[in-house]
Design a protein around this motif. Structure first.
Motif, PDB file in Angstrom:
ATOM      1  N   MET A  98       0.857  -1.189   0.000  1.00  0.00           N
ATOM      2  CA  MET A  98       0.000   0.000   0.000  1.00  0.00           C
ATOM      3  C   MET A  98       0.893   1.239   0.000  1.00  0.00           C
ATOM      4  O   MET A  98       1.919   1.278   0.689  1.00  0.00           O
ATOM      5  CB  MET A  98      -0.899  -0.010   1.234  1.00  0.00           C
ATOM      6  CG  MET A  98      -1.847   1.167   1.344  1.00  0.00           C
ATOM      7  SD  MET A  98      -2.893   0.957   2.828  1.00  0.00           S
ATOM      8  CE  MET A  98      -3.725   2.541   2.855  1.00  0.00           C
ATOM      9  N   SER A  99       0.535   2.243  -0.792  1.00  0.00           N
ATOM     10  CA  SER A  99       1.394   3.419  -0.894  1.00  0.00           C
ATOM     11  C   SER A  99       0.569   4.696  -0.879  1.00  0.00           C
ATOM     12  O   SER A  99      -0.611   4.711  -1.237  1.00  0.00           O
ATOM     13  CB  SER A  99       2.251   3.363  -2.160  1.00  0.00           C
ATOM     14  OG  SER A  99       1.438   3.430  -3.317  1.00  0.00           O
ATOM     15  N   VAL A 100       1.217   5.780  -0.455  1.00  0.00           N
ATOM     16  CA  VAL A 100       0.577   7.092  -0.419  1.00  0.00           C
ATOM     17  C   VAL A 100       1.590   8.131  -0.870  1.00  0.00           C
ATOM     18  O   VAL A 100       2.791   7.993  -0.636  1.00  0.00           O
ATOM     19  CB  VAL A 100       0.054   7.424   1.002  1.00  0.00           C
ATOM     20  CG1 VAL A 100       1.180   7.541   2.014  1.00  0.00           C
ATOM     21  CG2 VAL A 100      -0.795   8.694   0.996  1.00  0.00           C
ATOM     22  N   LYS A 101       1.091   9.152  -1.546  1.00  0.00           N
ATOM     23  CA  LYS A 101       1.905  10.316  -1.876  1.00  0.00           C
ATOM     24  C   LYS A 101       1.293  11.536  -1.198  1.00  0.00           C
ATOM     25  O   LYS A 101       0.080  11.755  -1.259  1.00  0.00           O
ATOM     26  CB  LYS A 101       1.996  10.528  -3.384  1.00  0.00           C
ATOM     27  CG  LYS A 101       2.966   9.582  -4.067  1.00  0.00           C
ATOM     28  CD  LYS A 101       3.221   9.968  -5.512  1.00  0.00           C
ATOM     29  CE  LYS A 101       4.264   9.034  -6.142  1.00  0.00           C
ATOM     30  NZ  LYS A 101       4.503   9.352  -7.569  1.00  0.00           N
ATOM     31  N   VAL A 102       2.164  12.311  -0.558  1.00  0.00           N
ATOM     32  CA  VAL A 102       1.744  13.513   0.156  1.00  0.00           C
ATOM     33  C   VAL A 102       2.511  14.700  -0.415  1.00  0.00           C
ATOM     34  O   VAL A 102       3.731  14.632  -0.579  1.00  0.00           O
ATOM     35  CB  VAL A 102       2.009  13.378   1.675  1.00  0.00           C
ATOM     36  CG1 VAL A 102       1.616  14.651   2.399  1.00  0.00           C
ATOM     37  CG2 VAL A 102       1.260  12.180   2.248  1.00  0.00           C
ATOM     38  N   VAL A 103       1.796  15.759  -0.709  1.00  0.00           N
ATOM     39  CA  VAL A 103       2.378  16.967  -1.287  1.00  0.00           C
ATOM     40  C   VAL A 103       2.437  18.047  -0.207  1.00  0.00           C
ATOM     41  O   VAL A 103       1.489  18.216   0.564  1.00  0.00           O
ATOM     42  CB  VAL A 103       1.531  17.446  -2.484  1.00  0.00           C
ATOM     43  CG1 VAL A 103       2.079  18.747  -3.051  1.00  0.00           C
ATOM     44  CG2 VAL A 103       1.485  16.371  -3.567  1.00  0.00           C
ATOM     45  N   THR A 104       3.546  18.796  -0.159  1.00  0.00           N
ATOM     46  CA  THR A 104       3.700  19.799   0.895  1.00  0.00           C
ATOM     47  C   THR A 104       2.764  20.988   0.716  1.00  0.00           C
ATOM     48  O   THR A 104       2.491  21.705   1.679  1.00  0.00           O
ATOM     49  CB  THR A 104       5.155  20.290   0.988  1.00  0.00           C
ATOM     50  OG1 THR A 104       5.588  20.766  -0.300  1.00  0.00           O
ATOM     51  CG2 THR A 104       6.082  19.174   1.447  1.00  0.00           C
ATOM     52  N   PHE A 105       2.247  21.218  -0.491  1.00  0.00           N
ATOM     53  CA  PHE A 105       1.215  22.236  -0.690  1.00  0.00           C
ATOM     54  C   PHE A 105      -0.087  21.712  -0.086  1.00  0.00           C
ATOM     55  O   PHE A 105      -0.667  20.732  -0.548  1.00  0.00           O
ATOM     56  CB  PHE A 105       1.014  22.521  -2.184  1.00  0.00           C
ATOM     57  CG  PHE A 105      -0.088  23.512  -2.478  1.00  0.00           C
ATOM     58  CD1 PHE A 105       0.104  24.871  -2.285  1.00  0.00           C
ATOM     59  CD2 PHE A 105      -1.322  23.080  -2.958  1.00  0.00           C
ATOM     60  CE1 PHE A 105      -0.910  25.791  -2.568  1.00  0.00           C
ATOM     61  CE2 PHE A 105      -2.339  23.987  -3.247  1.00  0.00           C
ATOM     62  CZ  PHE A 105      -2.124  25.338  -3.042  1.00  0.00           C
ATOM     63  N   GLY A 106      -0.515  22.348   0.995  1.00  0.00           N
ATOM     64  CA  GLY A 106      -1.752  21.946   1.651  1.00  0.00           C
ATOM     65  C   GLY A 106      -1.667  20.659   2.442  1.00  0.00           C
ATOM     66  O   GLY A 106      -2.699  20.151   2.880  1.00  0.00           O
ATOM     67  N   ALA A 107      -0.446  20.124   2.654  1.00  0.00           N
ATOM     68  CA  ALA A 107      -0.296  18.808   3.314  1.00  0.00           C
ATOM     69  C   ALA A 107      -1.297  17.833   2.708  1.00  0.00           C
ATOM     70  O   ALA A 107      -2.062  17.168   3.389  1.00  0.00           O
ATOM     71  CB  ALA A 107      -0.477  18.924   4.827  1.00  0.00           C
ATOM     72  N   THR A 108      -1.255  17.756   1.375  1.00  0.00           N
ATOM     73  CA  THR A 108      -2.295  17.127   0.558  1.00  0.00           C
ATOM     74  C   THR A 108      -1.973  15.673   0.223  1.00  0.00           C
ATOM     75  O   THR A 108      -0.843  15.358  -0.157  1.00  0.00           O
ATOM     76  CB  THR A 108      -2.450  17.928  -0.753  1.00  0.00           C
ATOM     77  OG1 THR A 108      -2.939  19.235  -0.437  1.00  0.00           O
ATOM     78  CG2 THR A 108      -3.392  17.247  -1.725  1.00  0.00           C
ATOM     79  N   VAL A 109      -2.973  14.807   0.350  1.00  0.00           N
ATOM     80  CA  VAL A 109      -2.857  13.425  -0.135  1.00  0.00           C
ATOM     81  C   VAL A 109      -3.183  13.438  -1.624  1.00  0.00           C
ATOM     82  O   VAL A 109      -4.317  13.721  -2.013  1.00  0.00           O
ATOM     83  CB  VAL A 109      -3.822  12.492   0.612  1.00  0.00           C
ATOM     84  CG1 VAL A 109      -3.781  11.084   0.021  1.00  0.00           C
ATOM     85  CG2 VAL A 109      -3.483  12.446   2.096  1.00  0.00           C
ATOM     86  N   SER A 110      -2.183  13.153  -2.469  1.00  0.00           N
ATOM     87  CA  SER A 110      -2.391  13.229  -3.917  1.00  0.00           C
ATOM     88  C   SER A 110      -2.598  11.860  -4.556  1.00  0.00           C
ATOM     89  O   SER A 110      -3.097  11.763  -5.675  1.00  0.00           O
ATOM     90  CB  SER A 110      -1.210  13.924  -4.590  1.00  0.00           C
ATOM     91  OG  SER A 110      -0.034  13.152  -4.464  1.00  0.00           O
ATOM     92  N   GLU A 111      -2.215  10.807  -3.842  1.00  0.00           N
ATOM     93  CA  GLU A 111      -2.343   9.446  -4.383  1.00  0.00           C
ATOM     94  C   GLU A 111      -2.423   8.466  -3.223  1.00  0.00           C
ATOM     95  O   GLU A 111      -1.728   8.629  -2.213  1.00  0.00           O
ATOM     96  CB  GLU A 111      -1.126   9.123  -5.258  1.00  0.00           C
ATOM     97  CG  GLU A 111      -1.105   7.738  -5.862  1.00  0.00           C
ATOM     98  CD  GLU A 111       0.169   7.486  -6.675  1.00  0.00           C
ATOM     99  OE1 GLU A 111       0.295   8.075  -7.774  1.00  0.00           O
ATOM    100  OE2 GLU A 111       1.042   6.729  -6.202  1.00  0.00           O
ATOM    101  N   LEU A 112      -3.282   7.459  -3.353  1.00  0.00           N
ATOM    102  CA  LEU A 112      -3.376   6.410  -2.342  1.00  0.00           C
ATOM    103  C   LEU A 112      -3.687   5.101  -3.055  1.00  0.00           C
ATOM    104  O   LEU A 112      -4.804   4.881  -3.513  1.00  0.00           O
ATOM    105  CB  LEU A 112      -4.468   6.732  -1.312  1.00  0.00           C
ATOM    106  CG  LEU A 112      -4.631   5.741  -0.156  1.00  0.00           C
ATOM    107  CD1 LEU A 112      -3.345   5.623   0.654  1.00  0.00           C
ATOM    108  CD2 LEU A 112      -5.794   6.147   0.743  1.00  0.00           C
TER     109      LEU A 112
END
Length: 341
Positions: free
Chosen positions: A29-43
């Motif tokens: 299982m993987s997740v991507k987090v973007v520092t703009f908005g502490a945003t979850v961009s992919e799960l």
């Protein structure tokens, strides 16, 4: 699992760098987090058949997120929302005998933190944990009087991938002055994949009450029973095509809500210690912005489970308090657990 994947995601208009971080647990299982908005961009969630499915909406680049906030109804895709998630009536509340006047961004009301809330800030990665249950902590300090909220508020959001295939979100905050705070995550979920629709997915919300609201989405202060209404999701029902309502949670030891895809035999179960889960369906990009992988996002692309305090709680004495006092700490957690059958 031994290290996070850090990539440059884009540049803010002022040249500040925004990065994405990738985590993966021992199950794939993987997740991507973007520092703009502490945003979850992919799960991406592994399925029993060996495939994996990306179950959240997002954008391929920073530009997509920036453009989404220029839309008439910004969708807040995947973002951390604050300083106050939900609506505050007339953009005002009283605190310690003082009237606080917030910026208006939703008719006469303040929504999701105001004109430029935490969802549009660049957060700093302050901790990473590697191994079987990788985690990343992002931090943002909101200066006093940002959007007219009192106090310097320092917020930490930690995303963890557990061995039980959970995405766990832990929040904490401290302030230099008494203030109000209500944080949530605004991910849009779709268990058939982010470029699909919700039509056949089944929703359960584990409560018999919602908050009554005005035509502007402001709580009246009354609790309504859901029995024999369109809001009764105690037993599985297909996702509604439009919903924007706060469900009252009574038991922190039980699940708050669940979503099930017969197509993928995939279930997501939501847990939280918050008094409400705000269910939202209807966000879209007005055919003006493409989602990741060139997807067209429409009102049935995803469903939000915004675990939080009640909207307008600072103006409703009988609602759970949103007050955070100087010297105290705000904490909450939300867990999205995935089960593949």
């Amino acid at each position: 699992m031994t290290a996070s994947n850090k990539d440059l995601f884009g540049l803010m208009p002022n040249g500040e760098e925004v990065h994405s971080y990738g985590l993966q647990n021992a199950n794939g299982m993987s997740v991507k987090v973007v520092t703009f908005g502490a945003t979850v961009s992919e799960l991406k969630v592994p399925l029993k058949n060996g495939k994996s499915i990306d179950v959240v909406l997002g954008f391929d680049s920073l530009e997509g997120y920036l453009q989404s906030f220029q839309l008439a109804g910004a969708p807040y895709i995947g973002a951390t929302v604050g300083r106050y998630a939900g609506r505050i009536h007339n953009s005002t509340f009283n605190l310690n005998g003082q009237k606080i006047l917030l910026n208006k961004n939703n008719n006469n009301n303040s929504l999701h933190g105001g004109l430029v809330g935490f969802s549009q800030k660049v957060w700093t990665v302050t901790n990473e944990t590697f191994g079987k249950e990788p985690a990343i902590t992002l931090t943002y300090t909101s200066p006093a009087n940002e959007e007219n909220y009192p106090g310097d508020l320092t917020v930490n959001v930690t995303y963890t991938l557990t061995e039980a295939n959970e995405l766990k979100i832990d929040y904490s905050a401290t302030t230099t002055e008494d203030t109000v705070v209500n944080l949530t995550n605004h991910s849009y979920f779709n268990l058939d994949g982010h470029s699909s629709n919700l039509n056949e997915q089944e929703l359960v919300v584990n409560t018999d009450q919602i908050l009554e609201i005005t035509s502007e989405g402001i709580p009246t202060g009354r609790y309504l029973q859901v029995e024999n209404t369109e809001f009764d999701f105690l037993t599985p029902k297909k996702c509604p095509s439009v919903i924007d309502n706060s469900f009252v949670l009574h038991n922190k030891n039980e699940f708050a809500a669940s979503l099930f895809s017969k197509k993928n035999n995939l279930k997501m179960i939501v847990f939280t210690d918050q008094p409400s889960v705000h269910i939202y369906v209807g966000g879209n990009c007005s055919n003006k912005i493409k989602g990741k992988e060139n997807a067209d996002y429409h009102p049935l692309s995803g469903i939000c489970f915004e675990t939080q305090n009640f909207p307008d709680a600072p103006n409703q004495d009988h609602f759970p308090s949103a007050l955070l006092k100087k010297g105290d700490e705000y904490t909450q957690f939300t867990t999205y657990k995935f089960e593949s059958f």
